[in-house]
Write a protein that holds these residues in place. Structure first.
Motif, PDB file in Angstrom:
ATOM      1  N   ALA A  98       0.946  -1.137   0.109  1.00 49.82           N
ATOM      2  CA  ALA A  98      -0.010  -0.002   0.098  1.00 49.82           C
ATOM      3  C   ALA A  98       1.030   1.287  -0.122  1.00 49.82           C
ATOM      4  N   THR A  99       0.421   2.168  -0.194  1.00 51.35           N
ATOM      5  CA  THR A  99       0.969   3.700   0.077  1.00 51.35           C
ATOM      6  C   THR A  99       0.770   3.810   1.576  1.00 51.35           C
ATOM      7  N   TYR A 100       1.581   4.240   2.386  1.00 51.18           N
ATOM      8  CA  TYR A 100       1.653   4.530   3.819  1.00 51.18           C
ATOM      9  C   TYR A 100       1.741   5.984   3.876  1.00 51.18           C
ATOM     10  N   TYR A 101       0.939   6.687   4.733  1.00 50.60           N
ATOM     11  CA  TYR A 101       0.769   7.971   5.127  1.00 50.60           C
ATOM     12  C   TYR A 101       0.956   8.159   6.532  1.00 50.60           C
ATOM     13  N   CYS A 102       1.702   9.384   7.084  1.00 52.07           N
ATOM     14  CA  CYS A 102       1.799   9.439   8.339  1.00 52.07           C
ATOM     15  C   CYS A 102       0.752  10.951   8.554  1.00 52.07           C
ATOM     16  N   LYS A 103       0.095  11.224   9.641  1.00 58.59           N
ATOM     17  CA  LYS A 103      -0.771  12.080   9.770  1.00 58.59           C
ATOM     18  C   LYS A 103      -0.702  12.477  11.296  1.00 58.59           C
ATOM     19  N   THR A 104      -1.010  13.839  11.681  1.00 63.59           N
ATOM     20  CA  THR A 104      -0.907  14.241  12.960  1.00 63.59           C
ATOM     21  C   THR A 104      -2.256  15.561  13.206  1.00 63.59           C
ATOM     22  N   THR A 105      -2.536  15.673  14.163  1.00 67.24           N
ATOM     23  CA  THR A 105      -3.513  16.443  14.620  1.00 67.24           C
ATOM     24  C   THR A 105      -3.013  17.793  15.382  1.00 67.24           C
ATOM     25  N   TRP A 106      -3.160  18.909  15.029  1.00 67.59           N
ATOM     26  CA  TRP A 106      -2.645  19.944  15.841  1.00 67.59           C
ATOM     27  C   TRP A 106      -3.679  21.061  15.674  1.00 67.59           C
TER      28      TRP A 106
END
Length: 114
Positions: free
Chosen positions: A90-98
């Protein structure tokens, strides 16, 4: 806030890969880190949810094989992926919330051949 993901590649089943996600504008020390993946032609799914403190939640499909960690004073997050399977491709994505907003890194492609 910006995120930069890297570390994808093509491997054989059973191999390991470590993905990295460098964050600027915040740190994973006080912002959550998420890893998602999106197989070709499918929807994006949450793989790991790691809060700044407390326990990390893993999808059942990766429990026991994937591990997240943080380094560089919280500026970098890692996703260690062991015993990779073809279905992890798969294509892997990182994410954060701010401050109530989501910020995504660009994807990094993982291909696992059986």
């Amino acid at each position: 806030v910006q995120l930069q993901a890297s570390g994808g590649g093509s491997v054989q089943a059973g191999a390991s890969l470590r993905l990295s996600c460098v964050v600027s504008g915040t740190r994973f020390s006080y912002s959550p880190m998420y890893w998602y993946r999106q197989p070709p032609g499918e929807s994006r799914e949450l793989v790991v949810a790691s809060p700044p403190t407390g326990s990390t939640d893993y999808a059942d499909s990766v429990q026991g094989r994937f591990t997240v960690s943080k380094g560089n004073g919280g500026k970098t997050g890692f996703l260690q992926m062991n015993s990779l399977k073809a279905e992890d491709s798969a294509t892997y994505y990182c994410k954060t919330t701010w401050r109530g907003s989501d910020f995504w890194g660009q994807g990094t492609l993982v291909t696992v051949s059986s």
